[in-house]
Design a protein around this motif. Sequence first.
Motif, short mmCIF file in Angstrom:
data_model
loop_
_atom_site.label_atom_id
_atom_site.label_comp_id
_atom_site.label_asym_id
_atom_site.label_seq_id
_atom_site.Cartn_x
_atom_site.Cartn_y
_atom_site.Cartn_z
N LEU A 192 51.23 40.21 94.03
CA LEU A 192 52.30 39.53 93.29
C LEU A 192 53.06 38.56 94.18
O LEU A 192 53.32 37.41 93.82
N VAL A 193 53.42 39.03 95.38
CA VAL A 193 54.17 38.18 96.30
C VAL A 193 53.30 37.03 96.80
O VAL A 193 53.77 35.89 96.94
N SER A 194 52.03 37.30 97.05
CA SER A 194 51.13 36.24 97.50
C SER A 194 50.97 35.16 96.44
O SER A 194 50.95 33.95 96.74
N ARG A 195 50.87 35.57 95.17
CA ARG A 195 50.76 34.58 94.09
C ARG A 195 52.04 33.76 93.97
O ARG A 195 51.99 32.56 93.68
N LEU A 196 53.17 34.40 94.18
CA LEU A 196 54.44 33.68 94.15
C LEU A 196 54.48 32.63 95.27
O LEU A 196 54.89 31.49 95.04
N GLU A 197 54.02 33.02 96.46
CA GLU A 197 53.99 32.07 97.58
C GLU A 197 53.06 30.90 97.29
O GLU A 197 53.38 29.74 97.58
N HIS A 230 52.24 29.79 94.31
CA HIS A 230 52.87 28.99 93.26
C HIS A 230 53.94 28.06 93.82
O HIS A 230 54.03 26.89 93.42
N LEU A 231 54.72 28.58 94.78
CA LEU A 231 55.80 27.78 95.35
C LEU A 231 55.30 26.84 96.45
O LEU A 231 55.99 25.88 96.80
N GLY A 232 54.13 27.16 97.00
CA GLY A 232 53.63 26.38 98.12
C GLY A 232 54.42 26.65 99.39
O GLY A 232 54.52 25.79 100.27
N LEU A 233 54.97 27.86 99.49
CA LEU A 233 55.80 28.23 100.64
C LEU A 233 55.40 29.61 101.13
O LEU A 233 54.97 30.46 100.36
N ARG A 234 55.58 29.82 102.42
CA ARG A 234 55.40 31.15 102.98
C ARG A 234 56.78 31.81 103.02
O ARG A 234 57.68 31.34 103.72
N LEU A 235 56.93 32.87 102.25
CA LEU A 235 58.24 33.53 102.15
C LEU A 235 58.40 34.67 103.14
O LEU A 235 59.52 34.94 103.61
N SER A 288 59.13 40.37 107.59
CA SER A 288 60.37 39.65 107.87
C SER A 288 60.37 38.36 107.05
O SER A 288 59.32 37.84 106.68
N LEU A 289 61.56 37.87 106.77
CA LEU A 289 61.70 36.65 105.98
C LEU A 289 61.49 35.41 106.85
O LEU A 289 61.98 35.35 107.98
N THR A 290 60.80 34.43 106.32
CA THR A 290 60.76 33.12 106.94
C THR A 290 62.06 32.39 106.60
O THR A 290 62.80 32.82 105.70
N PRO A 291 62.39 31.29 107.25
CA PRO A 291 63.58 30.53 106.85
C PRO A 291 63.55 30.13 105.38
O PRO A 291 64.58 30.18 104.69
N GLU A 292 62.37 29.75 104.89
CA GLU A 292 62.26 29.40 103.47
C GLU A 292 62.46 30.63 102.60
O GLU A 292 63.05 30.55 101.52
N GLY A 293 61.97 31.77 103.08
CA GLY A 293 62.15 33.02 102.33
C GLY A 293 63.60 33.42 102.24
O GLY A 293 64.06 33.93 101.20
N GLU A 294 64.35 33.22 103.31
CA GLU A 294 65.78 33.55 103.28
C GLU A 294 66.51 32.71 102.25
O GLU A 294 67.35 33.21 101.48
N ALA A 295 66.21 31.42 102.22
CA ALA A 295 66.86 30.53 101.25
C ALA A 295 66.48 30.91 99.82
O ALA A 295 67.33 30.93 98.92
N TYR A 296 65.20 31.20 99.61
CA TYR A 296 64.75 31.54 98.26
C TYR A 296 65.34 32.88 97.82
O TYR A 296 65.75 33.03 96.66
N LEU A 297 65.42 33.85 98.72
CA LEU A 297 65.98 35.15 98.39
C LEU A 297 67.42 35.03 97.91
O LEU A 297 67.82 35.66 96.92
N ALA A 298 68.21 34.24 98.62
CA ALA A 298 69.62 34.10 98.26
C ALA A 298 69.77 33.58 96.83
O ALA A 298 70.64 34.03 96.08
N SER A 299 68.91 32.65 96.44
CA SER A 299 69.01 32.08 95.10
C SER A 299 68.42 32.98 94.03
O SER A 299 69.04 33.24 93.00
N ILE A 300 67.21 33.48 94.28
CA ILE A 300 66.54 34.23 93.22
C ILE A 300 67.19 35.59 93.00
O ILE A 300 67.24 36.10 91.87
#
Length: 300
Positions: free
Chosen positions: A36-41, A43-48, A57-69
């Motif tokens: 599920l998480v791999s498909r989300l990544e 879909h977004l074209g990002l490594r979370l 651990s969260l990538t910088p992009e993952g940290e930003a996405y987590l805060a919003s979602i």
Amino acid sequence: MDRLAADRMFVQVVRMGGFSAAAARAGVSPGQASKLVSRLESHLGLRLLTRTTRAISLTPEGEAYLASIAAILDQLDDLDDSLRDAAANPSGLLRLTAPLTFGTVQLMPALNDFARAHPAVTLQVDFTDDIVSLAQQGVDLAIRAGQPRDSTLVGRKLAVMRIQVVAAPAYLAARGTPQRPEDLRGHAIITDLNFAQPDDWQFQDGSRRVTLSLPGRLRFSNAEACVSAAIAGLGVTRVPDFIAAPAIRDGALTQLFAPMTPQQVPIMAITPPGRHMPARVRLLVDFLRDRWGPDHRWDD
């Protein structure tokens, strides 16, 4: 791809600290959770997430996405809860955690009456003296003694418990009855480790506040064990009134310094931060507050 399910899984993986715990919570396999998480990544074209064999651990992009979602999902959950609240009779699963001794001795009779009065509410209760993370464990409500240490948690006062200093009559006959708190320095001390500062004993004598450092030779993480040791004549202990009351009433223990104002510890209902309180949780909090209240005597 079920986008909502993928987003929820991503948030749970981060909050629970790994795929196995998040998968168990969702009732799926770790492999399904990872997909599920791999498909989300994809879909977004990002490594979370950065994955290793030991941790994630969260990538910088993952940290930003987590805060919003996470905020969006919380809002969706609030909306769901608000709609359910419109029902005349609250229902659903209520996850609760409470201290072991207080929970089994005092809370259980109240929960039995609550369950009888509200059959549509399902109770799942974890009795533990560990301070669990409400968000990580998915707990709706925690009953705890004392103010929450985490300032982000929401606390509502349900009642107070009074701390009593007690010893067995035989012990006092052999060692002498202390007349002032300072006299305890010459006595054997039995320590209840459930207190935030177990060796610091506080007394209020009118306007005079006394705090004594009284480390004990016998140290237990259970108030009932402290009472048992005190009844056996092994020393003086301080425990909540709901634990000491039966032994005092039966004459097995003598309360010391009764004229003084006892130290009071609030019994709190703790809920997670920033969330709408579901009706079933609010119903139980109000039920307990009405049943106990600030003037409740646990020794009645």
